[in-house]
Design an enzyme around this catalytic site. Structure first.
Site, PDB file in Angstrom:
ATOM      1  N   TYR A 135      44.284  39.604  96.275  1.00  0.00           N
ATOM      2  CA  TYR A 135      44.290  38.503  95.308  1.00  0.00           C
ATOM      3  C   TYR A 135      44.274  37.145  96.002  1.00  0.00           C
ATOM      4  O   TYR A 135      43.891  36.141  95.402  1.00  0.00           O
ATOM      5  CB  TYR A 135      45.510  38.577  94.381  1.00  0.00           C
ATOM      6  CG  TYR A 135      45.443  39.688  93.347  1.00  0.00           C
ATOM      7  CD1 TYR A 135      44.382  40.584  93.323  1.00  0.00           C
ATOM      8  CD2 TYR A 135      46.434  39.830  92.395  1.00  0.00           C
ATOM      9  CE1 TYR A 135      44.330  41.597  92.380  1.00  0.00           C
ATOM     10  CE2 TYR A 135      46.385  40.837  91.451  1.00  0.00           C
ATOM     11  CZ  TYR A 135      45.333  41.720  91.448  1.00  0.00           C
ATOM     12  OH  TYR A 135      45.281  42.714  90.514  1.00  0.00           O
ATOM     13  N   LYS A 190      47.235  53.252  99.761  1.00  0.00           N
ATOM     14  CA  LYS A 190      45.947  53.953  99.812  1.00  0.00           C
ATOM     15  C   LYS A 190      45.626  54.106 101.298  1.00  0.00           C
ATOM     16  O   LYS A 190      44.569  53.692 101.784  1.00  0.00           O
ATOM     17  CB  LYS A 190      44.887  53.126  99.047  1.00  0.00           C
ATOM     18  CG  LYS A 190      43.593  53.855  98.796  1.00  0.00           C
ATOM     19  CD  LYS A 190      43.680  54.933  97.738  1.00  0.00           C
ATOM     20  CE  LYS A 190      42.369  55.683  97.627  1.00  0.00           C
ATOM     21  NZ  LYS A 190      42.451  56.907  96.841  1.00  0.00           N
ATOM     22  N   ASP A 222      46.192  56.636  93.522  1.00  0.00           N
ATOM     23  CA  ASP A 222      45.553  57.433  92.461  1.00  0.00           C
ATOM     24  C   ASP A 222      46.513  58.521  91.973  1.00  0.00           C
ATOM     25  O   ASP A 222      46.650  58.765  90.770  1.00  0.00           O
ATOM     26  CB  ASP A 222      44.217  58.023  92.930  1.00  0.00           C
ATOM     27  CG  ASP A 222      44.244  58.507  94.372  1.00  0.00           C
ATOM     28  OD1 ASP A 222      45.221  58.223  95.089  1.00  0.00           O
ATOM     29  OD2 ASP A 222      43.289  59.189  94.787  1.00  0.00           O
ATOM     30  N   ASP A 246      50.012  45.439  90.061  1.00  0.00           N
ATOM     31  CA  ASP A 246      49.520  44.824  88.831  1.00  0.00           C
ATOM     32  C   ASP A 246      49.115  45.920  87.849  1.00  0.00           C
ATOM     33  O   ASP A 246      49.499  45.920  86.664  1.00  0.00           O
ATOM     34  CB  ASP A 246      48.301  43.954  89.205  1.00  0.00           C
ATOM     35  CG  ASP A 246      47.859  43.031  88.089  1.00  0.00           C
ATOM     36  OD1 ASP A 246      48.535  42.996  87.059  1.00  0.00           O
ATOM     37  OD2 ASP A 246      46.833  42.361  88.264  1.00  0.00           O
ATOM     38  N   ASP A 250      51.548  47.753  84.472  1.00  0.00           N
ATOM     39  CA  ASP A 250      51.107  47.754  83.075  1.00  0.00           C
ATOM     40  C   ASP A 250      51.066  49.172  82.512  1.00  0.00           C
ATOM     41  O   ASP A 250      51.388  49.390  81.339  1.00  0.00           O
ATOM     42  CB  ASP A 250      49.722  47.101  82.936  1.00  0.00           C
ATOM     43  CG  ASP A 250      49.835  45.615  82.627  1.00  0.00           C
ATOM     44  OD1 ASP A 250      50.887  45.032  82.960  1.00  0.00           O
ATOM     45  OD2 ASP A 250      48.892  45.041  82.061  1.00  0.00           O
TER      46      ASP A 250
END
Ligand code: NAD
Length: 356
Positions: A135, A190, A222, A246, A250
């Protein structure tokens, strides 16, 4: 104790008003000052994070933030869009750790889209790194593709990076939080594909040596996404980078039935923080008096606990929220047959009454 109140846009003003009402009812003397932020900041002062708003946030002991954003600002240049206010505040206040608890109150077990037995009693904490990762990494932009089969075409690119110190400090936040809870940390990465996250994993393992009382395991993002919906109660504290956090936070939010129930804290190195509900400005329901104010009220409780050293008052608020749910009061987002539908302000008033 000075609290900066930044209501923002959409439902922001409605829900922060309820949290302020609850803070006022605690019988403590807090100084509060309100300022424009987001679209409201742009409309009144030409910038989503006006200079005086930033100065107030810096000077205050804590910031209570509503939400920002409205589709009417979508065509503004990126630097002037309401959401830039959050990024600016995180950067200017050095807020690097985002704490999002996902707790499923037993009364709301039926509101989740998952089976009650999968989510009932859920109590997990997602610790998301906030200031690094793809980001913020540079370089970024749109350029002419330098190689490969699409050479010469336009391409968009970003840069994923994490410095050792950034990973270390978020690791400490996660291990220390786990110490006050179930003593387990799952680091989500990851590492099988990304160099950045192999490095993340190595640093996590190193910091863990300072916390022999805490269990650490690692999970690819994942798989973590899958496990969060398959068996979310397996987790205690989940620590991860900015982008994975992020997305996962959610997903975790929805386990609890409504995003309108979820508070969050963003902390600096000294536990000064910005507290806000996990949801956005919900322009689709703004001004209708139906938004759920509980995430914001619970954010105020987190503020009392983490930044203002008032754990007892935080407990009072959290117990008052449990009590109104037990009374069967529900805003439309968590309404079920057999419960009583109330609006934003009525919900705030009920929490105030339950405090007594
Ligand atoms: P959103 O979270 O605002 O809304 C998603 C859905 O959840 C909507 O149907 C909304 O009505 C509902 N909802 C959200 N909060 C609720 C509450 N308290 N009570 C009841 N229902 C609630 O996300 P979005 O629609 O994707 O984004 C709307 C705007 O908010 C956009 O401009 C976005 O950029 C912005 N946004 C801001 C923040 C923030 O301020 N931290 C976070 C996310 C999105």
């Amino acid at each position: 104790m000075k609290i900066a109140i930044l209501p923002g846009d959409g439902i922001g003003p409605e829900i922060t008003a309820q949290a302020v009402k609850v803070l006022d009812a605690l019988g403590e003397k807090f100084e509060t000052e309100t300022a424009d932020v987001g679209g409201a900041g742009y409309a009144a002062h030409g910038h989503p994070l006006p200079a005086h708003t930033l100065a107030l946030a810096k000077e205050a002991d804590a910031v209570l933030f509503g939400a920002v954003g409205d589709f009417k600002y979508d065509n503004l240049e990126r630097a002037l869009r309401p959401e830039q206010a959050i990024l600016g505040l995180r950067k200017e206040l050095g807020l690097f750790a985002n704490l999002r608890p996902a707790i499923l109150y037993p009364e709301l077990a039926g509101a989740s889209t998952l089976k009650p037995e999968v989510v009932s009693g859920l109590d997990i904490l997602i610790v998301r790194e906030l200031t690094g990762d793809i980001y913020f990494g540079k370089p970024r932009g749109v350029r002419e593709c330098p190689d490969g089969p699409f050479k010469g075409q336009r391409e968009g690119f970003d840069t994923m990076r994490y410095a050792e110190g950034e990973i270390r400090r978020i690791a400490h936040v996660a291990f220390q939080a786990a110490r006050k809870r179930g003593k387990r940390v799952t680091s989500v990465d990851k590492a099988n594909v990304l160099e950045t996250f192999q490095f993340w994993r190595d640093v996590m393992i190193d910091v863990h040596k300072e916390y022999p009382d805490i269990e650490l395991d690692h999970m690819y993002v994942d798989n973590a996404a899958m496990q969060l919906v398959r068996a979310p109660k397996k987790f205690d504290v989940v620590v991860t980078g900015n982008m994975f956090g992020d997305i996962l936070s959610d997903a975790a939010a929805m386990l609890t039935g409504s995003i309108g129930m979820l508070p969050s804290a963003s902390l600096d190195a000294n536990n000064k923080g910005l507290y806000e509900p996990s949801h956005g400005s919900a322009p689709d329901i703004a001004g209708q008096g139906v938004a759920n104010p509980l995430a914001t009220i619970l954010s105020a409780a987190m503020m009392l606990r983490f930044s203002l050293d008032r754990a007892e008052q935080a407990d009072r608020i959290e117990n008052a929220v449990k009590s109104v749910l037990a009374q069967g009061l529900r805003t439309p987002d968590i309404y079920e047959q057999g419960t009583t539908r109330v609006g934003t302000s009525q919900m705030g008033d009920a929490v105030v009454r339950a405090l007594a």
